[in-house]
Design a protein around this motif. Structure first.
Motif, PDB file in Angstrom:
ATOM      1  N   MET A   1       0.835  -1.191   0.000  1.00 33.98           N
ATOM      2  CA  MET A   1       0.000   0.000   0.000  1.00 33.98           C
ATOM      3  C   MET A   1       0.870   1.240   0.000  1.00 33.98           C
ATOM      4  O   MET A   1       1.861   1.311   0.717  1.00 33.98           O
ATOM      5  N   ARG A   2       0.515   2.197  -0.805  1.00 40.81           N
ATOM      6  CA  ARG A   2       1.287   3.426  -0.931  1.00 40.81           C
ATOM      7  C   ARG A   2       0.753   4.491   0.026  1.00 40.81           C
ATOM      8  O   ARG A   2      -0.460   4.619   0.205  1.00 40.81           O
ATOM      9  N   ILE A   3       1.660   5.221   0.652  1.00 42.22           N
ATOM     10  CA  ILE A   3       1.283   6.289   1.571  1.00 42.22           C
ATOM     11  C   ILE A   3       2.130   7.512   1.259  1.00 42.22           C
ATOM     12  O   ILE A   3       3.352   7.428   1.172  1.00 42.22           O
ATOM     13  N   ARG A   4       1.468   8.667   1.075  1.00 40.41           N
ATOM     14  CA  ARG A   4       2.183   9.922   0.857  1.00 40.41           C
ATOM     15  C   ARG A   4       1.966  10.824   2.065  1.00 40.41           C
ATOM     16  O   ARG A   4       0.887  10.830   2.649  1.00 40.41           O
ATOM     17  N   THR A   5       2.998  11.586   2.426  1.00 37.88           N
ATOM     18  CA  THR A   5       2.891  12.517   3.536  1.00 37.88           C
ATOM     19  C   THR A   5       3.223  13.921   3.057  1.00 37.88           C
ATOM     20  O   THR A   5       4.012  14.109   2.132  1.00 37.88           O
ATOM     21  N   TYR A   6       2.613  14.901   3.705  1.00 38.09           N
ATOM     22  CA  TYR A   6       2.797  16.313   3.379  1.00 38.09           C
ATOM     23  C   TYR A   6       2.922  17.086   4.693  1.00 38.09           C
ATOM     24  O   TYR A   6       2.200  16.805   5.653  1.00 38.09           O
ATOM     25  N   GLY A   7       3.784  18.076   4.706  1.00 35.85           N
ATOM     26  CA  GLY A   7       3.929  18.903   5.894  1.00 35.85           C
ATOM     27  C   GLY A   7       4.690  18.180   6.993  1.00 35.85           C
ATOM     28  O   GLY A   7       4.787  16.943   7.004  1.00 35.85           O
ATOM     29  N   THR A   8       5.192  18.948   7.941  1.00 35.56           N
ATOM     30  CA  THR A   8       5.992  18.369   9.020  1.00 35.56           C
ATOM     31  C   THR A   8       5.525  18.791  10.404  1.00 35.56           C
ATOM     32  O   THR A   8       5.935  18.193  11.394  1.00 35.56           O
ATOM     33  N   THR A   9       4.693  19.815  10.498  1.00 36.98           N
ATOM     34  CA  THR A   9       4.256  20.301  11.806  1.00 36.98           C
ATOM     35  C   THR A   9       2.748  20.510  11.822  1.00 36.98           C
ATOM     36  O   THR A   9       2.107  20.600  10.771  1.00 36.98           O
ATOM     37  N   GLY A  10       2.205  20.605  13.041  1.00 38.04           N
ATOM     38  CA  GLY A  10       0.774  20.848  13.192  1.00 38.04           C
ATOM     39  C   GLY A  10       0.018  19.565  13.470  1.00 38.04           C
ATOM     40  O   GLY A  10       0.581  18.464  13.472  1.00 38.04           O
ATOM     41  N   PRO A  11      -1.278  19.675  13.712  1.00 37.34           N
ATOM     42  CA  PRO A  11      -2.113  18.491  13.957  1.00 37.34           C
ATOM     43  C   PRO A  11      -2.067  17.531  12.766  1.00 37.34           C
ATOM     44  O   PRO A  11      -1.859  17.936  11.624  1.00 37.34           O
ATOM     45  N   GLU A  12      -2.287  16.252  13.061  1.00 35.21           N
ATOM     46  CA  GLU A  12      -2.233  15.230  12.018  1.00 35.21           C
ATOM     47  C   GLU A  12      -3.605  15.022  11.376  1.00 35.21           C
ATOM     48  O   GLU A  12      -4.623  14.939  12.070  1.00 35.21           O
ATOM     49  N   LEU A  13      -3.599  14.916  10.062  1.00 36.86           N
ATOM     50  CA  LEU A  13      -4.800  14.651   9.289  1.00 36.86           C
ATOM     51  C   LEU A  13      -4.578  13.401   8.441  1.00 36.86           C
ATOM     52  O   LEU A  13      -3.518  13.239   7.842  1.00 36.86           O
ATOM     53  N   ILE A  14      -5.582  12.550   8.363  1.00 38.15           N
ATOM     54  CA  ILE A  14      -5.578  11.411   7.440  1.00 38.15           C
ATOM     55  C   ILE A  14      -6.592  11.710   6.355  1.00 38.15           C
ATOM     56  O   ILE A  14      -7.779  11.895   6.628  1.00 38.15           O
ATOM     57  N   LEU A  15      -6.147  11.784   5.100  1.00 32.22           N
ATOM     58  CA  LEU A  15      -7.055  11.997   3.975  1.00 32.22           C
ATOM     59  C   LEU A  15      -7.438  10.642   3.389  1.00 32.22           C
ATOM     60  O   LEU A  15      -6.568   9.854   3.013  1.00 32.22           O
ATOM     61  N   ILE A  16      -8.741  10.396   3.280  1.00 33.42           N
ATOM     62  CA  ILE A  16      -9.245   9.095   2.821  1.00 33.42           C
ATOM     63  C   ILE A  16      -9.968   9.305   1.494  1.00 33.42           C
ATOM     64  O   ILE A  16     -11.021   9.938   1.440  1.00 33.42           O
ATOM     65  N   HIS A  17      -9.381   8.781   0.429  1.00 34.85           N
ATOM     66  CA  HIS A  17      -9.902   9.048  -0.917  1.00 34.85           C
ATOM     67  C   HIS A  17     -11.187   8.286  -1.206  1.00 34.85           C
ATOM     68  O   HIS A  17     -11.559   7.337  -0.521  1.00 34.85           O
ATOM     69  N   GLY A  18     -11.859   8.729  -2.263  1.00 33.59           N
ATOM     70  CA  GLY A  18     -13.131   8.152  -2.649  1.00 33.59           C
ATOM     71  C   GLY A  18     -12.987   7.053  -3.679  1.00 33.59           C
ATOM     72  O   GLY A  18     -11.961   6.421  -3.842  1.00 33.59           O
ATOM     73  N   GLY A  19     -14.071   6.863  -4.405  1.00 34.05           N
ATOM     74  CA  GLY A  19     -14.127   5.787  -5.406  1.00 34.05           C
ATOM     75  C   GLY A  19     -15.359   4.910  -5.169  1.00 34.05           C
ATOM     76  O   GLY A  19     -16.464   5.267  -5.567  1.00 34.05           O
ATOM     77  N   PRO A  20     -15.147   3.764  -4.496  1.00 36.10           N
ATOM     78  CA  PRO A  20     -13.868   3.191  -4.095  1.00 36.10           C
ATOM     79  C   PRO A  20     -12.973   2.924  -5.314  1.00 36.10           C
ATOM     80  O   PRO A  20     -13.468   2.789  -6.427  1.00 36.10           O
ATOM     81  N   GLY A  21     -11.678   2.819  -5.051  1.00 36.75           N
ATOM     82  CA  GLY A  21     -10.744   2.484  -6.111  1.00 36.75           C
ATOM     83  C   GLY A  21     -10.251   3.662  -6.915  1.00 36.75           C
ATOM     84  O   GLY A  21      -9.870   3.482  -8.073  1.00 36.75           O
ATOM     85  N   ALA A  22     -10.247   4.875  -6.324  1.00 39.10           N
ATOM     86  CA  ALA A  22      -9.783   6.073  -7.039  1.00 39.10           C
ATOM     87  C   ALA A  22      -8.672   6.737  -6.234  1.00 39.10           C
ATOM     88  O   ALA A  22      -8.855   7.793  -5.638  1.00 39.10           O
ATOM     89  N   ALA A  23      -7.521   6.103  -6.196  1.00 45.52           N
ATOM     90  CA  ALA A  23      -6.419   6.563  -5.349  1.00 45.52           C
ATOM     91  C   ALA A  23      -5.711   7.772  -5.960  1.00 45.52           C
ATOM     92  O   ALA A  23      -5.620   7.914  -7.176  1.00 45.52           O
TER      93      ALA A  23
END
Length: 246
Positions: A1-23
């Motif tokens: 599974m591929r995981i991309r990260t953005y930013g280094t500081t601040g509260p943590e957010l998990i972005l969950i894409h739609g689709g299903p199957g549209a990464a």
């Protein structure tokens, strides 16, 4: 599974894409948030072997949070099907879930789905029908066909976009398997009933021009989660972060 990260500081957010199957479709949203937050964008599991289920995606999300997050209860931001998955995660792990943000959330009852289908049918033009037929007849790869269909149908879901939300990876079989399981769970009255165990804040963001009936979906969810807060944008469709007016 591929995981991309953005930013280094601040509260943590998990972005969950739609689709299903549209990464990969939330890349622009992640970029817009990275200056103030630490953003994690997981790509959901592709099909292959055992058919995909909602439970499998929930387990994968739990593993991602356990292994990648510094905070035990990051903010979950789900778009479309991803919003539904965020709620399924919260119902399975209520002791581990923090705030949930639902963007363009999908439907959880037959009446809402009927309204959605009627709206898209009403908006369908002859040109769109012609292009759908063309894609069906000429694009043989199922994954590419799913991507092409999404592009053709985009005007039905939008108001005035600044950019086109093209997913980087499509999984047609994964889409079919996952959605089939979600429909099974709804038909067995698992969802939305199980969402009542979610006690934390739930913010629902919806575009008025989104064919998914936001107010009806809100009312359904508030029947089990009275803490849902609803905000609706005018001149906005299914992809608020790409709309000119928003």
């Amino acid at each position: 599974m591929r995981i991309r990260t953005y930013g280094t500081t601040g509260p943590e957010l998990i972005l969950i894409h739609g689709g299903p199957g549209a990464a990969g479709g939330l890349h622009r949203l992640a970029q817009g948030l990275e200056d103030s937050f630490r953003v994690i964008e997981p790509w959901q599991r592709r099909s292959g072997g055992t058919p995909l289920t909602v439970a499998r995606h929930v387990d994968d999300l739990f593993t991602t949070i356990e292994s990648k997050c510094l905070e035990s209860r990051p903010v979950l931001i789900g778009h479309s099907w991803g919003a539904m998955l965020a709620l399924a995660y919260g119902a399975t792990h209520p002791e581990h879930v923090g705030p949930i943000v639902l963007i363009g959330c999908g439907t959880f009852d037959p009446e809402s789905r009927h309204r959605y289908q009627e709206t898209t049918k009403h908006r369908m033009t002859e040109e769109a029908r012609r292009r759908i037929d063309q894609v069906s007849q000429t694009v043989m790869n199922p994954d590419e066909r799913l991507r092409s269909m999404a592009t053709v149908l985009l005007p039905l879901y939008s108001h005035d976009l600044l950019d086109v939300p093209v997913p980087e990876e499509c999984d047609a079989l994964g889409h079919e398997e996952t959605w089939h399981d979600m429909m099974r769970l709804q038909s067995e009255d698992v969802y939305p009933a199980q969402f009542r165990v979610i006690r934390g804040p739930v913010l629902m963001l919806h575009g008025r021009d989104d064919p998914h009936p936001g107010a009806k979906i809100r009312d359904t969810l508030m029947g089990v989660m009275p803490q849902v807060e609803y905000h609706e944008w005018s001149h906005c469709g299914h992809y608020p972060w790409l709309e000119r007016a928003v």
